[in-house]
Design an enzyme around this catalytic site. Structure first.
Site, mmCIF file in Angstrom:
data_model
loop_
_atom_site.group_PDB
_atom_site.id
_atom_site.type_symbol
_atom_site.label_atom_id
_atom_site.label_comp_id
_atom_site.label_asym_id
_atom_site.label_seq_id
_atom_site.Cartn_x
_atom_site.Cartn_y
_atom_site.Cartn_z
ATOM 1 N N ASP A 1 48.221 30.448 36.311
ATOM 2 C CA ASP A 1 46.880 29.850 36.310
ATOM 3 C C ASP A 1 45.922 30.746 35.545
ATOM 4 O O ASP A 1 46.254 31.849 35.145
ATOM 5 C CB ASP A 1 46.405 29.477 37.722
ATOM 6 N N MET B 1 34.960 33.655 45.170
ATOM 7 C CA MET B 1 34.654 32.217 45.090
ATOM 8 C C MET B 1 33.293 31.910 45.720
ATOM 9 O O MET B 1 33.129 30.882 46.381
ATOM 10 C CB MET B 1 35.747 31.388 45.807
ATOM 11 N N LYS C 1 45.141 24.057 35.000
ATOM 12 C CA LYS C 1 44.394 23.009 34.315
ATOM 13 C C LYS C 1 45.368 21.981 33.788
ATOM 14 O O LYS C 1 46.503 22.282 33.482
ATOM 15 C CB LYS C 1 43.701 23.622 33.092
HETATM 16 N N1 SAH Z 1 44.226 36.402 44.693
HETATM 17 C C1 SAH Z 1 43.080 36.707 43.863
HETATM 18 C C2 SAH Z 1 41.846 35.948 44.296
HETATM 19 C C3 SAH Z 1 41.973 34.441 44.217
HETATM 20 S S1 SAH Z 1 40.492 33.606 44.617
HETATM 21 C C4 SAH Z 1 42.847 38.216 43.839
HETATM 22 O O1 SAH Z 1 43.466 38.956 44.609
HETATM 23 O O2 SAH Z 1 42.081 38.678 42.979
HETATM 24 C C5 SAH Z 1 39.734 33.462 43.020
HETATM 25 C C6 SAH Z 1 38.464 34.288 42.978
HETATM 26 O O3 SAH Z 1 38.769 35.647 42.684
HETATM 27 C C7 SAH Z 1 37.491 33.906 41.900
HETATM 28 O O4 SAH Z 1 36.695 32.782 42.260
HETATM 29 C C8 SAH Z 1 36.642 35.158 41.808
HETATM 30 O O5 SAH Z 1 35.763 35.266 42.907
HETATM 31 C C9 SAH Z 1 37.708 36.220 41.966
HETATM 32 N N2 SAH Z 1 38.216 36.738 40.663
HETATM 33 C C10 SAH Z 1 39.496 36.798 40.283
HETATM 34 N N3 SAH Z 1 39.613 37.395 39.075
HETATM 35 C C11 SAH Z 1 38.356 37.723 38.692
HETATM 36 C C12 SAH Z 1 37.805 38.381 37.551
HETATM 37 N N4 SAH Z 1 38.572 38.820 36.556
HETATM 38 N N5 SAH Z 1 36.458 38.560 37.500
HETATM 39 C C13 SAH Z 1 35.664 38.124 38.505
HETATM 40 N N6 SAH Z 1 36.132 37.504 39.600
HETATM 41 C C14 SAH Z 1 37.458 37.310 39.705
#
Ligand code: SAH
Length: 258
Positions: free
Chosen positions: A35, A168, A57
């Protein structure tokens, strides 16, 4: 050959933040379901023998439903393939990874989980914000902002006195900030929003619980972003293009604890 699934945490989006175990799993993949938050630009090189499927997507920009991702994984593994599910960050942090593991278990498919660098910790770090700092915060809580928090949850979070990290959470920012103030948190508590961590256009917006909604609105802050609420935001330094302004504003919020 019997099929299997490897759930791989891809980190916050930059290829050099993949673990060696992630790189090895990709190299051995027959099919990769990825994703958009996982590093995917260089996937063809990392998984040279694999079919690459974007499940974040589809034409029309709708994400593939979770149940369909699970069916895809299970079907490919039942066909004898090594299916890698490449996810952003760590698979077990608000990423529905455990649901995918359960789906494999139900189908009797062997599944391995490779941990990843979670955005919850790494993205604030990329903006120079540590989640803990001796004397300022000795704990952090990671919460989903997908739905507004309840008054009970807000009261507990405010009562902990530690750092709050919200994933999120861009859409529910107004209810978060108003709710934390209602729950007794100081209105001047600093808040940082870090968008697109580790990308070239990473950006940090800083404010406090009373003005961050307006500031973020004016800056047109958008997802993906990590929100940090807590005194540690005062330690923000360097890390991205907005660093100079960030440091000035962090300093004006209060003295940085040495
Ligand atoms: N499992 C993932 C999180 C999934 S939820 C983890 O451990 O990082 C998805 C959310 O993660 C996004 O909506 C945002 O809040 C955050 N996120 C993930 N990658 C990001 C990035 N490169 N920059 C900013 N926020 C990020």
């Amino acid at each position: 050959m019997s099929g299997r699934v490897t759930l791989v945490g891809g980190g916050p989006g930059r290829e050099d933040l993949l673990t060696l175990a992630a790189v090895r799993a990709l190299a051995a993949a027959d099919v990769v379901l990825y994703d958009r938050l996982a590093p995917h630009e260089g996937l063809a090189g990392l998984a040279p023998n694999a079919e690459l499927i974007d499940v974040g997507k589809r034409p029309g920009h709708h994400a593939i439903p979770q149940s369909e991702i699970e069916s895809l994984l299970v079907d490919r593994a039942l066909a004898g393939l090594h299916a890698v599910r490449l996810k952003g960050g760590d698979p077990y942090v608000l990423g529905r990874g455990s649901e995918e593991v359960l789906a494999c278990h139900r189908a009797g498919i062997p599944v391995d989980v490779v941990p990843g660098v979670t955005s919850a910790i790494a993205v604030p770090g990329a903006a120079g914000i540590p989640l803990t700092h001796r004397g300022l915060s000795h704990l952090f809580t990671v919460v989903s902002g997908h739905a507004p928090l309840t008054d009970d949850e807000l009261a507990h979070l405010a009562g902990l006195g530690g750092t709050i990290v919200v994933l999120m959470g861009v859409n529910t920012l107004p209810s978060l900030t108003a709710g934390l103030v209602r729950a007794g948190m100081s209105a001047t508590m600093p808040v940082a929003i870090i968008e697109r961590g580790f990308r070239d256009d990473q950006r940090t917006t800083i404010g406090d619980l009373t003005d961050i909604v307006t500031t973020a609105g004016r800056a047109r802050v958008s997802s993906p972003a990590v929100i940090v609420v807590g005194e540690v935001v005062r330690l923000a330094h360097d890390g991205d293009a907005s660093a100079t302004e960030l440091m000035e504003r962090a300093a004006s919020l209060g003295a940085v604890v040495p």
